[in-house]
Motif scaffolding. Structure first.
Motif, PDB file in Angstrom:
ATOM      1  N   ALA A 177      -1.413  16.222 -16.552  1.00 47.51           N
ATOM      2  CA  ALA A 177      -0.118  15.533 -16.496  1.00 47.51           C
ATOM      3  C   ALA A 177       0.334  15.322 -15.054  1.00 47.51           C
ATOM      4  CB  ALA A 177       0.929  16.338 -17.265  1.00 47.51           C
ATOM      5  N   CYS A 178       0.072  16.300 -14.205  1.00 50.45           N
ATOM      6  CA  CYS A 178       0.449  16.186 -12.794  1.00 50.45           C
ATOM      7  C   CYS A 178      -0.320  15.058 -12.112  1.00 50.45           C
ATOM      8  CB  CYS A 178       0.197  17.513 -12.088  1.00 50.45           C
ATOM      9  SG  CYS A 178       0.536  17.498 -10.311  1.00 50.45           S
ATOM     10  N   LEU A 179      -1.618  14.964 -12.372  1.00 48.55           N
ATOM     11  CA  LEU A 179      -2.434  13.915 -11.757  1.00 48.55           C
ATOM     12  C   LEU A 179      -2.049  12.535 -12.282  1.00 48.55           C
ATOM     13  CD1 LEU A 179      -5.939  15.643 -11.777  1.00 48.55           C
ATOM     14  CD2 LEU A 179      -4.380  15.355  -9.844  1.00 48.55           C
ATOM     15  N   SER A 180      -1.718  12.453 -13.567  1.00 45.68           N
ATOM     16  CA  SER A 180      -1.290  11.176 -14.136  1.00 45.68           C
ATOM     17  C   SER A 180       0.012  10.705 -13.494  1.00 45.68           C
ATOM     18  CB  SER A 180      -1.113  11.322 -15.651  1.00 45.68           C
ATOM     19  OG  SER A 180      -0.663  10.112 -16.222  1.00 45.68           O
ATOM     20  N   GLU A 181       0.945  11.618 -13.304  1.00 49.26           N
ATOM     21  CA  GLU A 181       2.211  11.284 -12.655  1.00 49.26           C
ATOM     22  C   GLU A 181       1.990  10.886 -11.197  1.00 49.26           C
ATOM     23  OE1 GLU A 181       6.274  10.736 -11.991  1.00 49.26           O
ATOM     24  OE2 GLU A 181       5.121  10.895 -13.858  1.00 49.26           O
ATOM     25  N   ARG A 213      -0.690   9.371  -9.900  1.00 47.77           N
ATOM     26  CA  ARG A 213      -1.230   8.007  -9.864  1.00 47.77           C
ATOM     27  C   ARG A 213      -0.129   6.979 -10.122  1.00 47.77           C
ATOM     28  NH1 ARG A 213      -4.888  10.624 -13.681  1.00 47.77           N
ATOM     29  NH2 ARG A 213      -6.603  11.592 -12.519  1.00 47.77           N
ATOM     30  N   LEU A 214       0.756   7.305 -11.064  1.00 51.31           N
ATOM     31  CA  LEU A 214       1.856   6.390 -11.377  1.00 51.31           C
ATOM     32  C   LEU A 214       2.787   6.225 -10.181  1.00 51.31           C
ATOM     33  CD1 LEU A 214       3.444   4.687 -13.410  1.00 51.31           C
ATOM     34  CD2 LEU A 214       4.563   6.791 -14.182  1.00 51.31           C
ATOM     35  N   ARG A 215       3.109   7.323  -9.522  1.00 55.86           N
ATOM     36  CA  ARG A 215       3.990   7.259  -8.351  1.00 55.86           C
ATOM     37  C   ARG A 215       3.375   6.417  -7.245  1.00 55.86           C
ATOM     38  NH1 ARG A 215       4.613  13.176  -6.709  1.00 55.86           N
ATOM     39  NH2 ARG A 215       5.416  12.182  -4.815  1.00 55.86           N
ATOM     40  N   ALA A 216       2.054   6.537  -7.059  1.00 59.87           N
ATOM     41  CA  ALA A 216       1.387   5.752  -6.019  1.00 59.87           C
ATOM     42  C   ALA A 216       1.473   4.261  -6.326  1.00 59.87           C
ATOM     43  CB  ALA A 216      -0.067   6.195  -5.885  1.00 59.87           C
ATOM     44  N   SER A 217       1.237   3.888  -7.579  1.00 58.44           N
ATOM     45  CA  SER A 217       1.283   2.472  -7.962  1.00 58.44           C
ATOM     46  C   SER A 217       2.691   1.903  -7.823  1.00 58.44           C
ATOM     47  CB  SER A 217       0.786   2.305  -9.403  1.00 58.44           C
ATOM     48  OG  SER A 217      -0.555   2.735  -9.533  1.00 58.44           O
ATOM     49  N   ALA A 258      -3.401  17.267  -3.986  1.00 58.08           N
ATOM     50  CA  ALA A 258      -4.059  16.050  -4.460  1.00 58.08           C
ATOM     51  C   ALA A 258      -3.341  14.847  -3.863  1.00 58.08           C
ATOM     52  CB  ALA A 258      -4.036  15.975  -5.981  1.00 58.08           C
ATOM     53  N   THR A 259      -4.117  13.831  -3.500  1.00 56.61           N
ATOM     54  CA  THR A 259      -3.564  12.622  -2.884  1.00 56.61           C
ATOM     55  C   THR A 259      -4.095  11.394  -3.610  1.00 56.61           C
ATOM     56  OG1 THR A 259      -3.472  13.723  -0.724  1.00 56.61           O
ATOM     57  CG2 THR A 259      -3.316  11.317  -0.740  1.00 56.61           C
ATOM     58  N   ALA A 260      -3.218  10.443  -3.854  1.00 54.21           N
ATOM     59  CA  ALA A 260      -3.601   9.188  -4.505  1.00 54.21           C
ATOM     60  C   ALA A 260      -3.065   8.024  -3.680  1.00 54.21           C
ATOM     61  CB  ALA A 260      -3.056   9.117  -5.928  1.00 54.21           C
ATOM     62  N   THR A 261      -3.871   6.976  -3.556  1.00 55.08           N
ATOM     63  CA  THR A 261      -3.438   5.763  -2.868  1.00 55.08           C
ATOM     64  C   THR A 261      -3.581   4.574  -3.806  1.00 55.08           C
ATOM     65  OG1 THR A 261      -5.640   5.294  -1.968  1.00 55.08           O
ATOM     66  CG2 THR A 261      -4.172   6.672  -0.642  1.00 55.08           C
ATOM     67  N   SER A 262      -2.752   3.581  -3.586  1.00 54.58           N
ATOM     68  CA  SER A 262      -2.795   2.371  -4.399  1.00 54.58           C
ATOM     69  C   SER A 262      -2.530   1.167  -3.513  1.00 54.58           C
ATOM     70  CB  SER A 262      -1.749   2.432  -5.523  1.00 54.58           C
ATOM     71  OG  SER A 262      -1.702   1.210  -6.241  1.00 54.58           O
ATOM     72  N   GLN A 263      -3.285   0.102  -3.751  1.00 55.37           N
ATOM     73  CA  GLN A 263      -3.064  -1.168  -3.053  1.00 55.37           C
ATOM     74  C   GLN A 263      -2.860  -2.250  -4.101  1.00 55.37           C
ATOM     75  OE1 GLN A 263      -5.631  -2.267   0.269  1.00 55.37           O
ATOM     76  NE2 GLN A 263      -5.694  -4.378  -0.469  1.00 55.37           N
ATOM     77  N   VAL A 264      -1.746  -2.948  -4.005  1.00 50.71           N
ATOM     78  CA  VAL A 264      -1.411  -3.971  -4.989  1.00 50.71           C
ATOM     79  C   VAL A 264      -1.185  -5.305  -4.296  1.00 50.71           C
ATOM     80  CG1 VAL A 264      -0.372  -2.303  -6.573  1.00 50.71           C
ATOM     81  CG2 VAL A 264       1.064  -3.456  -4.880  1.00 50.71           C
ATOM     82  N   VAL A 278       0.851  -1.188   0.000  1.00 58.93           N
ATOM     83  CA  VAL A 278       0.000   0.000   0.000  1.00 58.93           C
ATOM     84  C   VAL A 278       0.888   1.240   0.000  1.00 58.93           C
ATOM     85  CG1 VAL A 278      -1.812   1.268   1.215  1.00 58.93           C
ATOM     86  CG2 VAL A 278      -1.797  -1.230   1.258  1.00 58.93           C
ATOM     87  N   ALA A 279       0.472   2.265  -0.737  1.00 61.37           N
ATOM     88  CA  ALA A 279       1.227   3.517  -0.768  1.00 61.37           C
ATOM     89  C   ALA A 279       0.267   4.687  -0.909  1.00 61.37           C
ATOM     90  CB  ALA A 279       2.237   3.525  -1.910  1.00 61.37           C
ATOM     91  N   GLU A 280       0.655   5.810  -0.324  1.00 64.09           N
ATOM     92  CA  GLU A 280      -0.105   7.058  -0.430  1.00 64.09           C
ATOM     93  C   GLU A 280       0.856   8.172  -0.822  1.00 64.09           C
ATOM     94  OE1 GLU A 280      -3.081   8.078   2.604  1.00 64.09           O
ATOM     95  OE2 GLU A 280      -2.083  10.027   2.772  1.00 64.09           O
ATOM     96  N   VAL A 281       0.519   8.897  -1.885  1.00 68.45           N
ATOM     97  CA  VAL A 281       1.389   9.944  -2.421  1.00 68.45           C
ATOM     98  C   VAL A 281       0.572  11.221  -2.599  1.00 68.45           C
ATOM     99  CG1 VAL A 281       2.923  10.613  -4.304  1.00 68.45           C
ATOM    100  CG2 VAL A 281       2.776   8.213  -3.619  1.00 68.45           C
ATOM    101  N   SER A 282       1.167  12.359  -2.258  1.00 67.75           N
ATOM    102  CA  SER A 282       0.497  13.656  -2.403  1.00 67.75           C
ATOM    103  C   SER A 282       1.383  14.618  -3.184  1.00 67.75           C
ATOM    104  CB  SER A 282       0.172  14.260  -1.032  1.00 67.75           C
ATOM    105  OG  SER A 282      -0.690  13.419  -0.290  1.00 67.75           O
ATOM    106  N   CYS A 283       0.739  15.606  -3.813  1.00 67.84           N
ATOM    107  CA  CYS A 283       1.501  16.641  -4.512  1.00 67.84           C
ATOM    108  C   CYS A 283       0.674  17.925  -4.547  1.00 67.84           C
ATOM    109  CB  CYS A 283       1.878  16.204  -5.927  1.00 67.84           C
ATOM    110  SG  CYS A 283       0.502  16.119  -7.079  1.00 67.84           S
ATOM    111  N   PRO A 284       1.335  19.081  -4.479  1.00 69.40           N
ATOM    112  CA  PRO A 284       0.617  20.360  -4.540  1.00 69.40           C
ATOM    113  C   PRO A 284       0.217  20.694  -5.972  1.00 69.40           C
ATOM    114  CG  PRO A 284       2.967  20.749  -4.389  1.00 69.40           C
ATOM    115  CD  PRO A 284       2.785  19.261  -4.279  1.00 69.40           C
ATOM    116  N   ALA A 285      -0.652  21.678  -6.113  1.00 71.86           N
ATOM    117  CA  ALA A 285      -1.078  22.126  -7.442  1.00 71.86           C
ATOM    118  C   ALA A 285       0.116  22.647  -8.227  1.00 71.86           C
ATOM    119  CB  ALA A 285      -2.139  23.210  -7.307  1.00 71.86           C
ATOM    120  N   ASP A 286       0.091  22.431  -9.540  1.00 74.87           N
ATOM    121  CA  ASP A 286       1.203  22.870 -10.389  1.00 74.87           C
ATOM    122  C   ASP A 286       0.782  23.934 -11.401  1.00 74.87           C
ATOM    123  OD1 ASP A 286      -0.405  21.085 -11.841  1.00 74.87           O
ATOM    124  OD2 ASP A 286       1.254  20.560 -13.173  1.00 74.87           O
ATOM    125  N   ARG A 287      -0.469  24.387 -11.348  1.00 74.55           N
ATOM    126  CA  ARG A 287      -0.958  25.413 -12.266  1.00 74.55           C
ATOM    127  C   ARG A 287      -1.813  26.422 -11.503  1.00 74.55           C
ATOM    128  NH1 ARG A 287       2.174  23.002 -14.901  1.00 74.55           N
ATOM    129  NH2 ARG A 287       2.019  22.265 -17.074  1.00 74.55           N
TER     130      ARG A 287
END
Length: 238
Positions: free
Chosen positions: A149-153, A155-159, A218-224, A42-51
Motif C-alpha cells: 500500500a505504501c509503494l502504491s501511494e 507511485r500515485l503521488r509521483a504521477s 523508496a523513491t519513485a519518479t514520473s514524467q508526463v 517531472v516529479a520525484e517523491v520519496s518515503c521511508p519504510a512503513d513496516r
C-alpha cells in the motif's frame, strides 16, 4: 529539472482552386486555428519504510518431549501476551516450531515473526522481552520494509505531482504569451522509475559506519506529457 516545451498552432489554409484539385491535391481549411500548449512535467517523491519485521527465537532442551514442549509453550505465551499489549494482533505474527533429538535429550526451537507498523511499539516490545526473559530467548535486529500500500501511494503521488508541475509550467507559459490556460486536452505518462536504497536490499543489515539499521527509503519518479488548450479570446464573457 527543465523539460522542453513545445507549442503547436495551426492557421487557416488558403483557398484552393480547380487546378489543385485536378492535380490530386486537397488542402483542408480550418475554420479555427488550433490553440494549445504541450508541456512535460517531472516529479520525484520519496518515503521511508512503513513496516518492520522482528524475529524472536526461543530454544529449550529437556529430557522428554512433554517437558520441552511445556517449556517452549510458557515462553511463547509470555511473548504473545507482550505483543498483544503493544497493539499487535494474531494476524500480524507467525510461529514455527522445530523438535529434534539432542544426545539423550530433546531440543525444541521456536521462531516468532512479528510485523510492526508502529516502530515505537516495536522498540518497547524488544525492551520488555530482553528484560523479562532469559538467554534462551533471542530478539533479532528489526528488518524494515515498504508495504504494498505504501509503494502504491508513492507511485500515485509521483504521477500527481508530475501533472501538477506540468500545469504550473503551462500556466507560466500562457501568462508569458498573454493567453489564458483552458481545459486539459491530454495527459500521458511517458516514463516511470522506482528504486530503493541498499539497506532494504540487504535486509537492513548494519554497516561498519552505523550501529543501528538505517530506515530504508523508496523513491519513485514520473514524467508526463500534458496538453492544455488556450481560452478563446473571442468568446464573450458572461
Amino acid at each position: 529539472m527543465n523539460a522542453p516545451v513545445r507549442i503547436f498552432a495551426a492557421v487557416p489554409a488558403a483557398e484552393t482552386d480547380g487546378k489543385d484539385k485536378q492535380q490530386g491535391l486537397e488542402v483542408t481549411c480550418l475554420n479555427k486555428p488550433v490553440r494549445e500548449v504541450q508541456v512535460t512535467g517531472v516529479a520525484e517523491v520519496s518515503c521511508p519504510a512503513d513496516r518492520a519485521w522482528l524475529l524472536v527465537s526461543v530454544t529449550s532442551t529437556k529430557d522428554s518431549i512433554n517437558e520441552v514442549t511445556n517449556s517452549i509453550s510458557r515462553r511463547l505465551e509470555y511473548i504473545f501476551q507482550t505483543i498483544r499489549q503493544h497493539g499487535v494482533g494474531e494476524e500480524h505474527r507467525t510461529v514455527r516450531r522445530t523438535l529434534r533429538r539432542h544426545a539423550e535429550a530433546y531440543a525444541m526451537d521456536a521462531e516468532i515473526l512479528v510485523t510492526f507498523s508502529e516502530f515505537k511499539k516495536m522498540e518497547q516490545t524488544c525492551c520488555v522481552l530482553l528484560e523479562k526473559l532469559d538467554k534462551s530467548v533471542q530478539v533479532g535486529t528489526p528488518r524494515f520494509f515498504h508495504s504494498a500500500a505504501c509503494l502504491s501511494e508513492l507511485r500515485l503521488r509521483a504521477s500527481v505531482s508530475a501533472v501538477e508541475n506540468a500545469q504550473q509550467k503551462a500556466s507560466k507559459i500562457a501568462q508569458l504569451l498573454g493567453e489564458s490556460l483552458g481545459a486539459t486536452l491530454l495527459v500521458r505518462e511517458e516514463e516511470t522509475k522506482e528504486w530503493r536504497n541498499e539497506e532494504e536490499a540487504t535486509g537492513g543489515e548494519r554497516s561498519s559506519t552505523h550501529l543501528l539499521p538505517l530506515l530504508p527509503t523508496a523513491t519513485a519518479t514520473s514524467q508526463v506529457s500534458v496538453s492544455f488548450s488556450f481560452r478563446d479570446k473571442s468568446r464573450k464573457k458572461l
